[in-house]
Design an enzyme around this catalytic site. Structure first.
Site, PDB file in Angstrom:
ATOM      1  N   GLY B  31       0.791  -1.223   0.000  1.00 19.96           N
ATOM      2  CA  GLY B  31       0.000   0.000   0.000  1.00 19.96           C
ATOM      3  C   GLY B  31       0.822   1.272   0.000  1.00 19.96           C
ATOM      4  O   GLY B  31       0.287   2.356  -0.202  1.00 19.96           O
ATOM      5  N   CYS B 240     -27.126 -10.314 -16.019  1.00 18.84           N
ATOM      6  CA  CYS B 240     -26.585  -9.981 -17.342  1.00 18.84           C
ATOM      7  C   CYS B 240     -27.573 -10.411 -18.419  1.00 18.84           C
ATOM      8  O   CYS B 240     -28.070 -11.534 -18.412  1.00 18.84           O
ATOM      9  CB  CYS B 240     -25.240 -10.686 -17.549  1.00 18.84           C
ATOM     10  SG  CYS B 240     -24.621 -10.561 -19.250  1.00 18.84           S
ATOM     11  N   CYS B 243     -25.677 -13.443 -20.567  1.00 19.48           N
ATOM     12  CA  CYS B 243     -25.307 -14.732 -19.989  1.00 19.48           C
ATOM     13  C   CYS B 243     -26.070 -15.042 -18.706  1.00 19.48           C
ATOM     14  O   CYS B 243     -25.913 -16.103 -18.121  1.00 19.48           O
ATOM     15  CB  CYS B 243     -23.801 -14.805 -19.723  1.00 19.48           C
ATOM     16  SG  CYS B 243     -23.278 -13.900 -18.244  1.00 19.48           S
ATOM     17  N   CYS B 265     -22.478  -8.010 -18.767  1.00 20.65           N
ATOM     18  CA  CYS B 265     -21.235  -8.106 -18.006  1.00 20.65           C
ATOM     19  C   CYS B 265     -20.231  -7.104 -18.553  1.00 20.65           C
ATOM     20  O   CYS B 265     -20.022  -7.023 -19.758  1.00 20.65           O
ATOM     21  CB  CYS B 265     -20.609  -9.491 -18.147  1.00 20.65           C
ATOM     22  SG  CYS B 265     -21.565 -10.825 -17.422  1.00 20.65           S
ATOM     23  N   CYS B 271     -18.239 -13.100 -19.612  1.00 19.37           N
ATOM     24  CA  CYS B 271     -19.541 -13.260 -20.243  1.00 19.37           C
ATOM     25  C   CYS B 271     -19.471 -14.308 -21.366  1.00 19.37           C
ATOM     26  O   CYS B 271     -20.294 -15.207 -21.443  1.00 19.37           O
ATOM     27  CB  CYS B 271     -20.008 -11.920 -20.808  1.00 19.37           C
ATOM     28  SG  CYS B 271     -21.775 -11.814 -21.109  1.00 19.37           S
TER      29      CYS B 271
HETATM   30 ZN   LIG Z   1     -22.680 -11.803 -18.988  1.00 20.18          ZN
END
Ligand SMILES: [Zn+2]
Lengths: 260, 302
Positions: B31, B240, B243, B265, B271
């Site tokens: 970090g 989505c 999909c 997606c 996807c």
């Molecule tokens: Zn998708």
């Protein structure tokens, strides 16, 4: 004035030089809990240098600034590590700048400005932070419905009161003030002084106030130091020094005010 | 310049060593922003030159490389970086997350879980999470070193006071291993939970700002919040359209001239992988051909 037996702040032989030029030299005094010390002098007298050395903004060349810490008792803040000193400056210490812009975040709401010190010491409840911020706005006579407004929309007097709220929200024990009424209209000054006097009394604050304005110390300070060319030329109870100045320079300072 | 004049992955060996040292330091102090001497790259700063330099320093000739831009492999930015390394490092490239050894990304973390064999390289525009409220570099550096992070919460406080909730939805700050506050680059906050405890190495490169920082595998990264306004990894509340995935970050896409919209997606490889396995979304079922041939650049107009 409540005098505990141990000083809250003990300044010993504090000196700061700018090359051959004296910033301030061999300044020593004790400040007791609940006491307000005024430091007066013309510009260039070293009063701001002294204030910044005490508050840790400037590194002094000699001397000690011993603060009675909550955890470890009296400690020389000059010798503290920077993290320790910075922690002190956002918990038990506060610093009110002459120009509110230097002490505020102008791009952040009034509530965010007041809440910052709370968040800096770990507050993580939004509702609590906002509640405390709103409460503090009201204590400095700013309407609660201004909590989401930015300081840029505030008058000069309001900005200065906001800066005070932002500083006092964590319940500090020692407040440094650098010309807190400088640049404000006379009527606004009077209101601010009344407010500061009330807060100091209610919270039992100790304060060190640097100013060129004798009216400010007359109203707020228990004791007074007069500075000239980096040296303290006279010190004593405020009324004593103002009513019966002993040093020629103090006499000049007091009389020049009377002419105004 | 002819191709033979290129060093492997464009940068000379000394520069790559310098960058690797910065990366190792970053991994040793998770970090923490490590300064490095960013080099001029043959592309503009906005195009991910920090990420490109980090990728150049970690790529091996036998590696397979993937570039995603907001989840897609086929945007101009992603294609140009992929082509750059095909030319200068002759590495194999892929669009499949699972096949890539090094993945350079802008604005997303792949949906598919990454493994210990993989490195995720982020392109970072502004590495300093405190910059928003404290423009002075000297002061932000001090704040990091002294762990003074109250200001980060002031930013979130301002969000809530203005919007009623934490409206920061990208570049949402995290605290790393209870020490440094870090800007995860402009990924959606939906991706924040993936930053912590990830098996892959995560490297962040900021070219213009000359900073590199890192999260070694399985590092703790906690999104900042308030007790009464806890962090939420939000996304559009839809499956989505192509999909049917309900667990992936979605983009809203315009699908026709009548202003018809659908959610798909943002991670195109994820996807496509799901559709290849037979998953079908509501929009794909009605007009599968039209939907599957739709390409991501439509997003740029949204
Ligand atoms: Zn998708």
């Amino acid at each position: 004035m409540s005098r505990a037996d141990q000083p809250l702040l003990s300044v010993k032989s504090l000196s700061k030089f700018y090359g051959a030029h004296i910033g301030c030299k061999d300044v020593s005094f004790d400040l007791y809990p609940g006491e307000v010390m005024g430091i007066v002098g013309e510009s260039g007298s070293g009063k701001s240098t002294l204030l910044n050395c005490m508050a840790g903004h400037l590194a002094p060349d000699r001397g000690e600034v011993v603060f009675d810490t909550r955890a470890d008792g009296p400690r020389d803040t000059v010798q503290m590590s920077e993290p320790e000193r910075r922690m002190l400056s956002r918990t038990d210490w506060a610093f009110v700048h002459q120009h509110a812009r230097d002490g505020l975040r102008m791009g952040v709401s009034a509530g965010g400005n007041v809440g910052e010190r709370l968040m800096a010491v770990g507050a993580r409840n939004y509702g609590d932070i906002r509640g405390k911020a709103t409460d503090w706005l009201q204590r400095v006579e700013i309407s609660a419905d201004r909590v989401d407004d930015r300081p840029t929309t505030f008058s000069g007097g309001m900005q200065q009161r906001l800066q005070i709220a932002r500083n006092l929200v964590t319940g500090p024990r020692l407040v440094f003030m650098d010309e807190p009424t400088g640049g404000l209209d006379v009527s606004v000054q009077a209101r601010l002084l009344d407010l500061v006097r009330g807060l100091v009394r209610d919270m039992g604050l100790s304060a060190i106030i640097v100013t060129h304005d004798l009216a400010v110390v007359r109203l707020l300070a228990d004791r007074l130091m007069v500075m000239k060319s980096g040296h303290v030329v006279e010190a004593g109870l405020t009324d004593q020094v103002l009513d019966d100045p002993q040093h020629a320079y103090s006499q000049l300072l007091v009389s020049s005010v009377l002419q105004v | 310049m002819s191709e033979s004049a290129y060093n492997f992955a464009y940068l000379d060996e000394q520069t790559k060593r310098m960058i690797r040292r910065a990366i190792l330091k970053g991994l040793a102090i998770p970090g923490y922003q490590v300064p490095f001497a960013s080099r001029e790259m043959p592309m503009p700063y906005g195009w991910g030159t920090g990420g490109v330099q980090v990728s150049a320093a970690v790529l091996h000739p036998e590696d397979t490389f993937k570039v995603i831009d907001q989840g897609a492999d086929d945007t101009t930015n992603a294609v140009s970086i992929r082509t750059f390394f095909e030319k200068t490092a002759q590495v194999k490239t892929t669009t499949r997350t699972s096949e890539a050894r090094v993945i350079q990304t802008r604005h997303r973390i792949p949906e598919e879980g990454l493994t210990e064999d993989q490195i995720l390289v982020y392109q970072v525009p502004i590495p300093e999470p405190l910059r928003f409220l404290e423009p002075r570099e000297s002061e932000t550096r001090k704040m990091h070193s002294l762990e003074e992070y109250g200001l980060m919460h002031v930013k979130l406080y301002e969000d809530i006071s203005r919007h009623g909730h934490i409206a920061t939805s990208y570049a949402y700050p995290v605290k790393v291993e209870d020490r440094y506050v870090m800007d995860p680059s402009p990924i959606p906050k939906f991706d924040n939970p993936k930053l912590g405890d990830m098996a892959a190495i995560q490297l962040f490169g900021a070219g213009r700002e000359q900073r590199i920082y890192a999260l070694p595998p399985y590092t703790k990264a906690v999104s900042l919040d308030f007790e009464d306004h806890p962090f939420e990894a939000s996304k559009a509340d839809h499956p989505c359209g192509l999909c049917g995935a309900e667990d992936s970050y979605l983009d809203e896409v315009i699908v026709d001239d009548e202003g018809g919209r659908m959610f798909v997606c943002s991670d195109t490889d994820y996807c496509e992988g799901r559709r290849a396995k037979g998953f079908v979304g509501a929009m794909a079922a009605t007009d599968q051909m039209a939907a599957t041939t739709m390409t991501k650049p439509t997003l740029e107009v949204l």
